[in-house]
Design a protein around this motif. Structure first.
Motif, PDB file in Angstrom:
ATOM      1  N   ASP A  76     172.881 -14.974  73.545  1.00 48.37           N
ATOM      2  CA  ASP A  76     172.089 -14.281  72.395  1.00 48.37           C
ATOM      3  C   ASP A  76     171.132 -15.152  71.809  1.00 48.37           C
ATOM      4  N   VAL A  77     169.989 -15.094  71.319  1.00 44.74           N
ATOM      5  CA  VAL A  77     169.053 -15.876  70.392  1.00 44.74           C
ATOM      6  C   VAL A  77     168.831 -15.047  69.082  1.00 44.74           C
ATOM      7  N   LEU A  78     169.346 -15.594  67.968  1.00 40.63           N
ATOM      8  CA  LEU A  78     169.289 -14.909  66.703  1.00 40.63           C
ATOM      9  C   LEU A  78     168.361 -15.540  65.960  1.00 40.63           C
ATOM     10  N   GLY A  79     167.259 -14.749  65.292  1.00 34.69           N
ATOM     11  CA  GLY A  79     166.629 -15.328  64.226  1.00 34.69           C
ATOM     12  C   GLY A  79     166.916 -15.120  62.860  1.00 34.69           C
ATOM     13  N   VAL A 215     167.416 -22.836  77.965  1.00 32.36           N
ATOM     14  CA  VAL A 215     168.885 -23.161  77.999  1.00 32.36           C
ATOM     15  C   VAL A 215     169.390 -21.686  77.739  1.00 32.36           C
ATOM     16  N   SER A 216     168.733 -20.864  76.996  1.00 36.14           N
ATOM     17  CA  SER A 216     169.020 -19.584  76.459  1.00 36.14           C
ATOM     18  C   SER A 216     169.349 -18.594  77.892  1.00 36.14           C
ATOM     19  N   ASP A 217     167.982 -18.487  78.636  1.00 37.27           N
ATOM     20  CA  ASP A 217     167.820 -17.718  79.710  1.00 37.27           C
ATOM     21  C   ASP A 217     168.830 -18.233  81.012  1.00 37.27           C
ATOM     22  N   ARG A 218     168.658 -19.752  81.325  1.00 38.04           N
ATOM     23  CA  ARG A 218     169.195 -19.989  82.552  1.00 38.04           C
ATOM     24  C   ARG A 218     170.814 -20.458  82.190  1.00 38.04           C
ATOM     25  N   ASP A 219     170.771 -21.154  81.045  1.00 37.09           N
ATOM     26  CA  ASP A 219     172.397 -21.759  80.982  1.00 37.09           C
ATOM     27  C   ASP A 219     173.247 -20.640  80.130  1.00 37.09           C
ATOM     28  N   GLY A 220     172.534 -19.623  79.582  1.00 36.03           N
ATOM     29  CA  GLY A 220     173.573 -18.820  78.533  1.00 36.03           C
ATOM     30  C   GLY A 220     173.826 -19.334  77.386  1.00 36.03           C
ATOM     31  N   ARG A 221     173.293 -20.110  76.665  1.00 36.41           N
ATOM     32  CA  ARG A 221     173.636 -20.759  75.716  1.00 36.41           C
ATOM     33  C   ARG A 221     173.160 -19.975  74.459  1.00 36.41           C
ATOM     34  N   THR A 222     173.837 -19.813  73.446  1.00 37.36           N
ATOM     35  CA  THR A 222     173.744 -19.071  72.065  1.00 37.36           C
ATOM     36  C   THR A 222     172.879 -19.701  71.080  1.00 37.36           C
ATOM     37  N   ILE A 223     172.121 -19.330  70.509  1.00 38.55           N
ATOM     38  CA  ILE A 223     170.983 -19.765  69.575  1.00 38.55           C
ATOM     39  C   ILE A 223     170.959 -19.135  68.252  1.00 38.55           C
ATOM     40  N   ILE A 224     170.936 -19.984  67.190  1.00 37.44           N
ATOM     41  CA  ILE A 224     170.567 -19.234  65.874  1.00 37.44           C
ATOM     42  C   ILE A 224     169.653 -20.185  65.350  1.00 37.44           C
ATOM     43  N   PHE A 225     168.510 -19.447  65.307  1.00 35.92           N
ATOM     44  CA  PHE A 225     167.166 -20.356  64.996  1.00 35.92           C
ATOM     45  C   PHE A 225     166.646 -19.758  63.621  1.00 35.92           C
ATOM     46  N   VAL A 226     166.225 -20.703  62.435  1.00 35.68           N
ATOM     47  CA  VAL A 226     165.665 -20.335  61.197  1.00 35.68           C
ATOM     48  C   VAL A 226     164.316 -20.855  61.250  1.00 35.68           C
ATOM     49  N   SER A 227     163.437 -20.067  60.874  1.00 33.50           N
ATOM     50  CA  SER A 227     162.065 -20.535  60.558  1.00 33.50           C
ATOM     51  C   SER A 227     161.251 -19.601  59.724  1.00 33.50           C
ATOM     52  N   HIS A 228     160.231 -20.258  59.072  1.00 32.01           N
ATOM     53  CA  HIS A 228     159.484 -19.446  58.198  1.00 32.01           C
ATOM     54  C   HIS A 228     158.081 -19.257  59.197  1.00 32.01           C
ATOM     55  N   ARG A 238     165.351 -12.566  70.452  1.00 34.14           N
ATOM     56  CA  ARG A 238     165.581 -11.206  70.797  1.00 34.14           C
ATOM     57  C   ARG A 238     165.863 -10.337  69.628  1.00 34.14           C
ATOM     58  N   ARG A 239     166.579 -10.882  68.701  1.00 35.20           N
ATOM     59  CA  ARG A 239     167.186 -10.075  67.668  1.00 35.20           C
ATOM     60  C   ARG A 239     167.199 -10.862  66.221  1.00 35.20           C
ATOM     61  N   ALA A 240     167.042 -10.612  64.952  1.00 32.73           N
ATOM     62  CA  ALA A 240     166.827 -11.218  63.857  1.00 32.73           C
ATOM     63  C   ALA A 240     167.393 -10.409  62.696  1.00 32.73           C
ATOM     64  N   ALA A 257     162.125  -6.979  62.689  1.00 31.94           N
ATOM     65  CA  ALA A 257     162.542  -7.801  61.429  1.00 31.94           C
ATOM     66  C   ALA A 257     161.378  -8.221  60.939  1.00 31.94           C
ATOM     67  N   VAL A 258     160.553  -9.047  61.902  1.00 25.78           N
ATOM     68  CA  VAL A 258     159.371  -9.483  61.480  1.00 25.78           C
ATOM     69  C   VAL A 258     158.425  -8.336  60.421  1.00 25.78           C
ATOM     70  N   HIS A 259     158.327  -7.415  61.030  1.00 26.05           N
ATOM     71  CA  HIS A 259     157.394  -6.471  60.463  1.00 26.05           C
ATOM     72  C   HIS A 259     157.991  -5.940  59.338  1.00 26.05           C
ATOM     73  N   HIS A 260     159.528  -5.674  59.275  1.00 26.30           N
ATOM     74  CA  HIS A 260     160.116  -5.579  57.886  1.00 26.30           C
ATOM     75  C   HIS A 260     159.904  -6.511  56.897  1.00 26.30           C
TER      76      HIS A 260
END
Length: 435
Positions: A76-79, A215-228, A238-240, A257-260
């Motif tokens: 999963d890649v969570l924003g 690393v997310s698509d190929r290695d299946g690692r989970t990422i939590i990403f914070v950005s303005h 994919r999800r936020a 989420a971006v639209h909201h």
């Protein structure tokens, strides 16, 4: 059972006391300790206020976070989106085990690498080389495992010339380059990244986004990403989730989420009406009466399916006779406010400035825009040797394009994820068998 779930956040809350180090007085600490051993609620939790930094509160206690719940699976890649002070950094520090929650529980399966601020995990007196080995050891890597990835880390970070220099002499950009490279190449199961990538230059940010996708698509690692940066969130995640004053107010797809977040408080409307307004947009040459979006049956809409065409319509007044050619025009923007295109009729199709009321429409064909959120600016300009703008309502109309799930070409059925881009046209293809 955690199964494929790497992070499970259950009812996490964090209470802080303002103006003090720790919780305050010894009596406060004793009261909290006595309540805890009796299994009672924290006595100061009841007086904690919502963490709204823009208003003055009555209590010294604030909830930096309240009742946060979500799960993340492998890959999963969570924003994470929110204004400054919304609770993003507090939540990341709890996930990284830098601080403990006041209430609730977090279950984590796997190693975590965190980039929460410039220089996270680096010792300033050690060289870049020594810090790579130190961070690798902290992440549980063997010396041989670190050595195997060492050249890749240094090459990605672009600090080969400085690798044996103490990192206290690095610029903030070099710090982040090396810190990200260590976190990405030493293979933690979970990667947590705060706003630190903003320190890097545009080229490095692009490299980082590419590496995170890899690393997310190929290695299946989970990422939590914070950005303005909303384009970064929409591109990578994919999800936020959206945090506001310590509470989670939205959990959904990244684009939603971006639209909201960007349109909070704005009305999603496909209609403008200034007919009865004594101060209509415009000037001595032209005024705006109405503008709207309608489907091919003439019904006004602000939500349309991707496979249905629609019209953008404008009613306006040319107020005074002029040799200039009045051109109505529509400006199309994506959800980030970036221009997609501008459209207007050809000048030779326009009657020169004869006073009167006019109606103009622009047809958008089916399967042109991609799924997403768009705004439309409406304008009237007069052209001759120069350009005169009578009115321009920049984001006057807002529309939502949604997937037709009965369509066999639906993005979620055939492609397993979102199809990128602001347009998604059907183009003519020819495919032949050559052998």
């Amino acid at each position: 059972m955690m199964g494929d779930i790497l992070i499970k956040v259950e009812n996490i809350s964090k209470l802080y006391r303002l103006g003090e180090v720790g919780t305050g007085t010894i009596s406060h600490d004793l009261n909290r300790w006595w309540a805890k051993i009796r299994g009672k609620e924290d006595p100061f939790a009841r007086i904690g206020e919502v963490n709204d930094r823009s208003i003055k509160g009555e209590s010294d206690y604030v909830w930096a976070l309240q009742d946060i719940n979500f799960e993340l699976r492998r890959g999963d890649v969570l924003g994470m989106i929110g204004k400054n002070g919304a609770g993003k950094s507090t939540l990341l520090k709890i996930l990284s085990k830098i601080t403990q929650p006041t209430t609730g529980e977090i279950k984590i399966k796997g190693r975590i690498a965190s980039l929460l601020e410039v220089g996270t995990g680096f010792h300033p007196e050690l060289s870049g080389r020594e810090n790579i080995y130190l961070n690798g050891a902290i992440l549980g890597m063997t010396k041989m495992g670190i050595k195997k990835r060492f050249d890749e880390i240094v090459d990605f970070a672009g600090v080969e010339r400085y690798v044996d220099t103490p990192v206290k002499r690095y610029s903030s950009g070099m710090y982040v380059r090396l810190a990200f490279a260590v976190a990405a190449f030493l293979e933690p199961e979970i990667l947590i990244i705060d706003e630190v990538l903003a320190v890097g230059d545009a080229e490095f940010q692009k490299k980082c986004l590419g590496k995170m996708k890899d690393v997310s698509d190929r290695d299946g690692r989970t990422i939590i990403f914070v950005s303005h940066s909303m384009p970064m969130i929409a591109s990578l995640c994919r999800r936020a989730i959206i945090l506001k004053n310590g509470r989670m107010i939205f959990d959904g797809t990244a684009s939603a989420a971006v639209h909201h977040y960007q349109n909070a408080g704005k009305e999603n409307t496909g209609f403008l009406n200034f007919i009865d307004d004594s101060r209509k947009p415009g000037d001595y040459l032209g005024e705006l009466l109405q503008a709207w979006v309608e489907d091919m049956n003439g019904k006004m809409k602000s939500e349309l399916l991707i496979n249905e065409g629609f019209k953008v319509v404008i009613r306006y007044i040319v107020k005074d006779k002029t040799p200039l050619a009045p051109l109505p025009n529509f400006h199309f923007f994506d959800q980030f406010g970036q221009y997609i295109f501008v459209s207007s009729p050809l000048p030779d199709k326009i009657t020169l400035g004869i006073p009167g009321e006019y109606l103009a429409e622009c047809l958008i064909p089916a399967n042109f825009f991609n799924v997403g959120y768009f705004s439309i600016g409406v304008a009237l300009t007069f052209h001759h040797s120069g350009i005169h703008v009578s009115f321009y309502e920049q984001h006057g109309l807002n529309i939502t394009i949604t997937e037709d799930m009965d369509n066999s070409f639906a993005r979620t059925s055939n492609h397993g994820g979102e199809i990128p881009g602001v347009v998604r046209p059907f183009l003519n293809w020819n495919t032949i068998k050559t052998k």
